[in-house]
Design an enzyme around this catalytic site. Structure first.
Site, PDB file in Angstrom:
ATOM      1  N   SER A  42      -4.963  69.429 -14.849  1.00  0.00           N
ATOM      2  CA  SER A  42      -4.335  70.273 -15.879  1.00  0.00           C
ATOM      3  C   SER A  42      -5.243  70.411 -17.099  1.00  0.00           C
ATOM      4  O   SER A  42      -5.285  71.459 -17.742  1.00  0.00           O
ATOM      5  CB  SER A  42      -2.991  69.690 -16.321  1.00  0.00           C
ATOM      6  OG  SER A  42      -2.145  69.546 -15.223  1.00  0.00           O
ATOM      7  N   HIS A  45      -7.932  72.952 -16.266  1.00  0.00           N
ATOM      8  CA  HIS A  45      -7.468  74.345 -16.370  1.00  0.00           C
ATOM      9  C   HIS A  45      -7.702  74.890 -17.783  1.00  0.00           C
ATOM     10  O   HIS A  45      -8.100  76.031 -17.967  1.00  0.00           O
ATOM     11  CB  HIS A  45      -5.975  74.455 -16.036  1.00  0.00           C
ATOM     12  CG  HIS A  45      -5.672  74.337 -14.566  1.00  0.00           C
ATOM     13  ND1 HIS A  45      -6.459  74.910 -13.601  1.00  0.00           N
ATOM     14  CD2 HIS A  45      -4.662  73.725 -13.908  1.00  0.00           C
ATOM     15  CE1 HIS A  45      -5.950  74.644 -12.402  1.00  0.00           C
ATOM     16  NE2 HIS A  45      -4.863  73.918 -12.558  1.00  0.00           N
ATOM     17  N   HIS A  61      -3.402  64.257 -21.465  1.00  0.00           N
ATOM     18  CA  HIS A  61      -1.940  64.180 -21.492  1.00  0.00           C
ATOM     19  C   HIS A  61      -1.446  63.032 -20.613  1.00  0.00           C
ATOM     20  O   HIS A  61      -0.270  62.866 -20.404  1.00  0.00           O
ATOM     21  CB  HIS A  61      -1.352  65.503 -20.968  1.00  0.00           C
ATOM     22  CG  HIS A  61      -1.769  65.769 -19.556  1.00  0.00           C
ATOM     23  ND1 HIS A  61      -3.019  66.251 -19.244  1.00  0.00           N
ATOM     24  CD2 HIS A  61      -1.137  65.552 -18.382  1.00  0.00           C
ATOM     25  CE1 HIS A  61      -3.139  66.324 -17.933  1.00  0.00           C
ATOM     26  NE2 HIS A  61      -2.018  65.901 -17.377  1.00  0.00           N
ATOM     27  N   CYS A 168       1.419  60.630 -15.997  1.00  0.00           N
ATOM     28  CA  CYS A 168       1.435  61.977 -15.399  1.00  0.00           C
ATOM     29  C   CYS A 168       1.514  61.921 -13.881  1.00  0.00           C
ATOM     30  O   CYS A 168       2.566  62.134 -13.298  1.00  0.00           O
ATOM     31  CB  CYS A 168       0.247  62.827 -15.838  1.00  0.00           C
ATOM     32  SG  CYS A 168       0.226  64.455 -15.042  1.00  0.00           S
TER      33      CYS A 168
HETATM   34 ZN   LIG Z   1      -1.666  65.634 -15.378  1.00  0.00          ZN
END
Ligand SMILES: [Zn+2]
Ligand SMILES: [Zn+2]
Length: 366
Positions: A42, A45, A61, A168
């Protein structure tokens, strides 16, 4: 205070390691000394411009750390506590919080423009420019400020790098199986995409008692690695028709198919792999605008269900400690997920390794 951070100033450019200005925690906020930060797709990205974010930004994150100071009114954590950081720190009062879905919290998501819950920022460049935070975590920095509701305490002997992954990929993957799909013992499961999240879907399926767990990916090393986490079969979609192969293995399709890659085509594959009455759970985050070409008639005639699943449909404050307990009992394997460790200075190399699809997870350790 001045802290070292990896800052994204421009898409498709290396992150800059520089000193930033971090303001002290305000009411309901916590100063965190970051312990570990996962290198997740992520983040990539955003680096590649495949997802929009206002720059400059501090990504990261999937983090953990130690509480160093607390702002006014903080009651749930205290200095010295080891915490997992949740990227959906929830308000507790909105429709979603009050109906038991804090991972969809309106307040957290409506102010998810890279600022804190009160709409102001704590992160600034040395020259005073506001920096966008990511999920109110921004753990690609030595220290960060997070809302207390996003700080989930764990025992101080729980490894910081494992705590980061629970923040995550572990929760997203295992949660998709246990909390969203609620896979039943003896079920058949297919997992499309065996990266960080897919591996955790696979071990979630193993924990739930699924007896056929089919890993689908386009790279053999990823498929071999997936077998260590509980996959009973592997299908290389670059060499064979994955849908046909999954149907053949299961004589008609799986009870549950999980899309853990993030794309429209793979979403359709997951739907096609399910048997009559089966469920496709969409876990991966597709690029903005990507559409899934699903044949609508099959949903009716074959009674298929498609479910979206964000953050493992977890209630982070309740469910992350449960996952930590599963690890303690030896049921959930987090240790072997971590394949590479880097310093913050090595972060651009860490993303290059992720992009080259090395197996296992990379983690920044502080
Ligand atoms: Zn993640
Ligand atoms: Zn809420």
């Amino acid at each position: 205070m001045r802290v070292k951070a990896a800052v994204l100033h421009e898409e498709n450019k290396p992150l800059a390691i520089e000193e930033i200005e971090l303001q002290p925690p305000k009411r309901g906020e916590v100063l965190i000394k970051v312990g570990a930060a996962g290198i997740c797709r992520s983040d990539l990205h955003f680096i590649k411009g495949e997802a929009p974010i206002t720059l400059p930004a501090i990504l990261g994150h999937e983090g953990s750390g130690t509480v160093e100071a607390v702002g006014e009114g903080v009651t749930m954590v205290k200095p010295g506590d080891r915490v997992i950081l949740s990227f959906v720190p929830n308000c507790g009062f909105c429709h979603y919080c009050e109906t038991g879905r804090p991972h969809l919290c309106d307040t957290a998501l409506s102010v998810n423009r890279g600022v804190m819950m009160d709409g102001t920022s704590r992160h600034f460049t040395a020259s005073g420019k506001q920096i966008t935070n990511m999920g109110k975590v921004s753990c690609f920095a030595e220290r960060t400020v997070a809302p207390e509701s996003g700080c989930i305490p764990v025992a101080e002997d729980f490894p910081l790098e494992n705590a980061a992954l629970v923040g995550c990929s572990v929760t997203t993957g295992v949660g998709a199986v246990l909390f969203n799909a609620k896979v039943q013992p003896g079920s058949s499961v297919a997992v499309v995409g065996c990266g960080g999240v897919g591996l955790n879907v696979i071990q979630g399926a193993r924990i739930a008692g699924a007896t056929t767990i089919i890993a689908v990916d386009v790279q053999d090393p990823q498929l071999d690695f997936a077998c260590r986490f509980g996959a009973t079969h592997s299908v290389n979609a670059s060499r064979e028709d994955a849908v046909a192969r999954v149907r053949q293995i299961t004589q008609g399709g799986v009870d549950y198919a999980f899309e853990a890659f993030g794309g429209g085509e793979t979403t359709n594959m997951a739907v096609e792999m399910t048997r009559k009455g089966g469920t496709a759970v969409i876990v991966g985050l597709a690029p903005v605008g990507d559409k899934a070409p699903i044949e609508a008639m099959t949903l009716t005639r074959l009674e298929k269900t498609i479910k979206g699943c964000y953050y493992g449909s977890s209630r982070p404050r309740q469910d992350m400690p449960r996952l930590v307990e599963l690890y303690r009992r030896g049921v959930l394997d987090i240790d072997h997920l971590v394949a590479r460790r880097y310093s913050l200075d090595q972060i651009n190399g860490a993303f290059a390794d992720l992009d080259s699809s090395k197996v296992g997870r990379g983690v920044i350790v502080f």
